[in-house]
Design an enzyme around this catalytic site. Structure first.
Site, PDB file in Angstrom:
ATOM      1  N   ASP A 100       0.622  -1.193  -0.153  1.00 52.56           N
ATOM      2  CA  ASP A 100      -0.034  -0.033  -0.087  1.00 52.56           C
ATOM      3  C   ASP A 100       0.705   1.427   0.060  1.00 52.56           C
ATOM      4  O   ASP A 100       0.637   2.231  -0.802  1.00 52.56           O
ATOM      5  CB  ASP A 100      -0.855  -0.105   1.106  1.00 52.56           C
ATOM      6  CG  ASP A 100      -0.513  -0.276   2.571  1.00 52.56           C
ATOM      7  OD1 ASP A 100       0.878  -0.474   2.782  1.00 52.56           O
ATOM      8  OD2 ASP A 100      -0.980  -0.213   3.485  1.00 52.56           O
ATOM      9  N   ASP A 103       7.039   3.648   3.387  1.00 51.39           N
ATOM     10  CA  ASP A 103       7.171   4.874   4.209  1.00 51.39           C
ATOM     11  C   ASP A 103       8.819   4.893   4.703  1.00 51.39           C
ATOM     12  O   ASP A 103       9.476   5.344   3.930  1.00 51.39           O
ATOM     13  CB  ASP A 103       6.307   4.563   5.400  1.00 51.39           C
ATOM     14  CG  ASP A 103       6.223   5.994   6.380  1.00 51.39           C
ATOM     15  OD1 ASP A 103       6.764   6.951   6.248  1.00 51.39           O
ATOM     16  OD2 ASP A 103       5.689   5.615   7.487  1.00 51.39           O
ATOM     17  N   LYS A 131       6.052   7.917   0.824  1.00 48.00           N
ATOM     18  CA  LYS A 131       6.444   9.142   1.543  1.00 48.00           C
ATOM     19  C   LYS A 131       8.170   9.205   1.148  1.00 48.00           C
ATOM     20  O   LYS A 131       8.595   8.434   2.138  1.00 48.00           O
ATOM     21  CB  LYS A 131       6.140   9.116   2.986  1.00 48.00           C
ATOM     22  CG  LYS A 131       4.445   9.122   3.077  1.00 48.00           C
ATOM     23  CD  LYS A 131       4.317   9.125   4.672  1.00 48.00           C
ATOM     24  CE  LYS A 131       2.907   8.654   4.884  1.00 48.00           C
ATOM     25  NZ  LYS A 131       2.832   8.440   6.486  1.00 48.00           N
ATOM     26  N   PHE A 152      -0.011  11.321   8.062  1.00 45.89           N
ATOM     27  CA  PHE A 152      -0.705  10.137   8.049  1.00 45.89           C
ATOM     28  C   PHE A 152      -2.105  10.062   7.355  1.00 45.89           C
ATOM     29  O   PHE A 152      -2.909  10.810   7.435  1.00 45.89           O
ATOM     30  CB  PHE A 152      -0.801   9.678   9.697  1.00 45.89           C
ATOM     31  CG  PHE A 152      -1.117   8.289   9.820  1.00 45.89           C
ATOM     32  CD1 PHE A 152       0.037   7.344   9.924  1.00 45.89           C
ATOM     33  CD2 PHE A 152      -2.206   7.823   9.825  1.00 45.89           C
ATOM     34  CE1 PHE A 152      -0.166   6.153   9.978  1.00 45.89           C
ATOM     35  CE2 PHE A 152      -2.404   6.516  10.168  1.00 45.89           C
ATOM     36  CZ  PHE A 152      -1.407   5.376   9.970  1.00 45.89           C
ATOM     37  N   VAL A 153      -2.112   9.214   6.417  1.00 45.30           N
ATOM     38  CA  VAL A 153      -3.234   9.001   5.441  1.00 45.30           C
ATOM     39  C   VAL A 153      -4.098   7.535   5.820  1.00 45.30           C
ATOM     40  O   VAL A 153      -3.350   6.776   6.182  1.00 45.30           O
ATOM     41  CB  VAL A 153      -2.833   9.257   4.073  1.00 45.30           C
ATOM     42  CG1 VAL A 153      -2.277  10.374   3.703  1.00 45.30           C
ATOM     43  CG2 VAL A 153      -1.866   8.071   3.529  1.00 45.30           C
TER      44      VAL A 153
END
Ligand code: IMP
Ligand code: MG
Length: 181
Positions: A100, A103, A131, A152-153
């Protein structure tokens, strides 16, 4: 709706997701044409992205999952545990590893380490989001849906404490909802 107050903004709309996922699928098709493709998807965050991505892949492929779970404190990921092992044989095959979001890169680095042990011919990485600001491990994705700022999504499969995965768009969670725990 109930989650409205918990989100500060809508970052990626349903229409944008749809368009971009189709573009990624076209790119992947070109790169894997004629190959014996195994799609390996990480649970649970990839559910929506994966379903949309593979329905646009008109290639013969096989699908399997690796389960990873990180015990987290707030939004920081910590110890990683494997909750489901790969079942398909990938030796000598072309693997598309789907996650997904990229990070810090710790998750994909660990998963790549394991996968390489099964001796696939090659591994390409596809992530919906990345990110760049937070990378600590040297992991590069071959296909990236969207590069996003360090926020933060949630939504479109992404969760906070297992919630919000069902939102059809990607939104920004207000810090008070993930900084408290
Ligand atoms: P990494 O190991 O730090 O690269 O983190 C990857 C994992 O952390 C992803 O697979 C997600 O499950 C989770 N993650 C990182 N950032 C976010 C976010 O903004 N929202 C939801 N989950 C996230
Ligand atoms: Mg997650």
């Amino acid at each position: 709706m109930r989650w409205r107050r918990q989100l500060s903004s809508l970052l990626i709309t349903e229409a944008q997701l749809k368009r971009r996922v189709r573009e990624l699928a076209r790119q992947i098709e070109r790169d894997f044409i004629g190959r014996d493709l195994v799609v390996v998807s990480l649970l649970n965050g990839t559910v929506m992205f994966l379903a949309d991505l593979i329905r646009h892949l008109s290639l013969p492929l096989r699908l399997d999952f690796i389960g990873v779970s990180s015990y987290r404190e707030g939004a920081e990921s910590r110890e990683l545990i494997f909750t489901k092992e790969l079942r398909l044989e990938v030796r000598g095959r072309d693997v598309l590893l789907v996650d997904d979001i990229l990070d810090t890169g710790r998750t994909l680095r660990r998963v790549l380490g394991r996968l390489r042990g099964s001796r696939p011919r090659r591994i390409k990485i596809c992530v919906l989001l990345e990110k760049k600001a937070r990378r600590v491990d040297k992991v590069r994705a071959d296909y990236v849906g969207f590069s996003i700022p360090d926020l933060f999504v949630v939504g479109y499969g992404l969760d906070f404490a297992e919630r919000y995965r069902n939102l059809p768009f990607v939104g920004v969670l207000r810090p008070q909802y993930y900084q408290s725990g």
